[in-house]
Structure formats: structure tokens, C-alpha cells
Design a protein around this motif. Structure first.
Motif, PDB file in Angstrom:
ATOM      1  N   LYS A  20      82.847 -22.140  88.398  1.00  0.00           N
ATOM      2  CA  LYS A  20      83.001 -22.530  86.998  1.00  0.00           C
ATOM      3  C   LYS A  20      81.648 -22.870  86.408  1.00  0.00           C
ATOM      4  CE  LYS A  20      86.395 -25.218  85.441  1.00  0.00           C
ATOM      5  NZ  LYS A  20      87.186 -26.431  85.116  1.00  0.00           N
ATOM      6  N   GLU A  22      79.781 -24.345  82.889  1.00  0.00           N
ATOM      7  CA  GLU A  22      80.049 -25.093  81.666  1.00  0.00           C
ATOM      8  C   GLU A  22      78.962 -24.862  80.622  1.00  0.00           C
ATOM      9  OE1 GLU A  22      82.464 -29.006  83.345  1.00  0.00           O
ATOM     10  OE2 GLU A  22      80.477 -29.232  82.456  1.00  0.00           O
ATOM     11  N   THR A  78      84.060 -23.164  78.968  1.00  0.00           N
ATOM     12  CA  THR A  78      83.815 -22.914  80.384  1.00  0.00           C
ATOM     13  C   THR A  78      84.131 -21.461  80.721  1.00  0.00           C
ATOM     14  OG1 THR A  78      86.046 -23.588  81.038  1.00  0.00           O
ATOM     15  CG2 THR A  78      84.342 -25.292  81.036  1.00  0.00           C
TER      16      THR A  78
END
Lengths: 117, 110
Positions: A20, A22, A78
Motif C-alpha cells: 500500500k 499513501e 492510497t
């Protein structure tokens, strides 16, 4: 003003795992953020447009189920690379622009260098 | 045909030289134009916007020719610190999307 923060700056992960990334607008709100990918010695290629409160818009050839985008607030988007493979290794960069004020060009995050081993 | 085309170079010039980069774009409906600078392994940073009337910022001058769909960047009195890749970027007025050229690499040598 118009600072975009991107995290992490560098990640190494095993093939098959998810990562992930951000992207935050620190001092402004953005209904739209953009995700780009850049391979070595190549141009930035737009992957998708992240829309706050609605589904992302993906460019042709980009798999939406592989590159999950969530834009839950006006300051955070994200990008999750699911089931990453070595060919996903690249430089991922987000950009955003303030909702108001003069348009001076999009501000970019510092990028995330993903290496899938 | 690529939407935004640039000569990738590299352009190798001595300090103090004047160097010009060109860029063409294919979408006549494009409404915003920029030059970005990208250093190795870093994110792009806005160098300057480009206007039809032409604009100058210190040693940098940008020109736009809408009829020919052509954008240029002129760097005068090159410095070692100007060494980077210069990206020609075109924006769509209604979508906010930016289309990047491949970039032109400049290497300024002592």
C-alpha cells in the motif's frame, strides 16, 4: 504551500504480497489525485485518477483489480498493488492540485520505488 | 504517434552554453502546458508553465505555438546544476490529466 507527501519512499516486497502506498496533501484539499508509474528511462504514465468519495478512473490497460485505489478523504489517496510480481517493480508517483486558487501545475509526491523480488 | 513527443537526447553542452529543447503534442484541444524538471530517481518538479505569449523566468524562456502544436524551452548560460531531464507536459482542460513526454536529458559539463 501545495505540499504532497508520499509514503513509503522505498519498499521491497516478496512476489505475491500486497503493498500500500499513501499520498497525502498536507496543506490543501484535493478532490482529485493522480497516480503515475515510471519505468527506468521512460516517461511517467498515468495509471488512474483517484476521485474523493467515488470510484477511481483507470487508464486503458491498467487493471483495476490489481491496482486498488481508495480516496476516502480530501487529503488522502492510497494505491494498493495486490499480488505484486517482479514486473510491477517501478517508480510510483502521485500528484494533486489544490481545489482553489490559481493553477500552477500539479504538485507531485516524492515517489515510491517498489521492488518486487 | 505519441501524444507528447520530445527528443530524448542526451544534450551534452559546456557551461555557459545556450540550449533549446522542443516538444510537439498531438491533441489540439490541450489547454495547459508545462515544463517539469526531473532529477535522477526523484519526482518531477514544475519548472514553468508555458503561455501563448511566451514567458521568461531568469535564464529560462518557454514558448508555445498553438497553430503548430509546438512547445520550446530555452536555457541560457547553462549551469552544472541544470543537468537533469526536462519533461514537456500537456494538460487536458476538462479532465485535469497530464500527459508527459519522454523527457530530454541535459548534461552540462565544466
Amino acid at each position: 504551500g501545495a505540499v504532497v507527501s508520499q509514503h513509503p519512499s522505498r519498499v521491497i516486497c516478496k512476489s505475491g504480497t500486497s503493498v500500500k502506498i499513501e499520498c497525502r496533501s498536507l496543506d490543501f484539499q484535493a478532490t482529485t489525485m493522480f497516480w503515475y508509474r515510471q519505468f527506468p528511462k521512460k516517461s511517467l504514465m498515468l495509471m488512474a485518477t483517484s476521485n474523493e468519495g467515488s470510484k477511481a478512473t483507470y487508464e486503458q490497460g491498467v487493471e483495476k483489480d490489481k491496482f486498488l485505489i481508495n480516496h476516502a478523504s480530501l487529503t488522502l489517496s492510497t494505491l494498493t498493488v495486490t499480488s505484486a510480481h517482479p514486473e510491477d517493480s517501478s517508480f510510483y508517483i502521485c500528484s494533486a492540485n489544490p481545489l482553489t486558487g490559481v493553477f500552477y501545475g500539479y504538485t507531485f509526491g516524492s515517489g515510491t520505488r517498489l521492488t518486487v523480488v | 504517434r505519441k501524444e507528447v513527443e520530445q527528443d530524448p537526447g542526451p544534450f551534452n553542452v559546456p557551461e555557459g552554453a545556450t540550449v533549446a529543447f522542443n516538444c510537439t503534442y498531438s491533441n489540439s484541444a490541450s489547454q495547459s502546458f508545462f515544463w517539469y524538471r526531473q532529477d535522477c530517481r526523484k519526482e518531477p518538479k514544475l519548472l514553468m508553465s508555458v503561455y501563448s505569449s511566451g514567458n521568461e523566468d531568469g535564464r529560462f524562456t518557454a514558448q508555445l505555438n498553438r497553430a503548430s502544436q509546438y512547445i520550446s524551452l530555452l536555457i541560457r548560460d547553462s549551469k552544472l546544476s541544470d543537468s537533469a531531464t526536462y519533461l514537456c507536459v500537456v494538460g487536458s482542460g476538462n479532465t485535469g490529466k497530464l500527459i508527459f513526454g519522454q523527457g530530454t536529458t541535459l548534461q552540462v559539463k565544466p
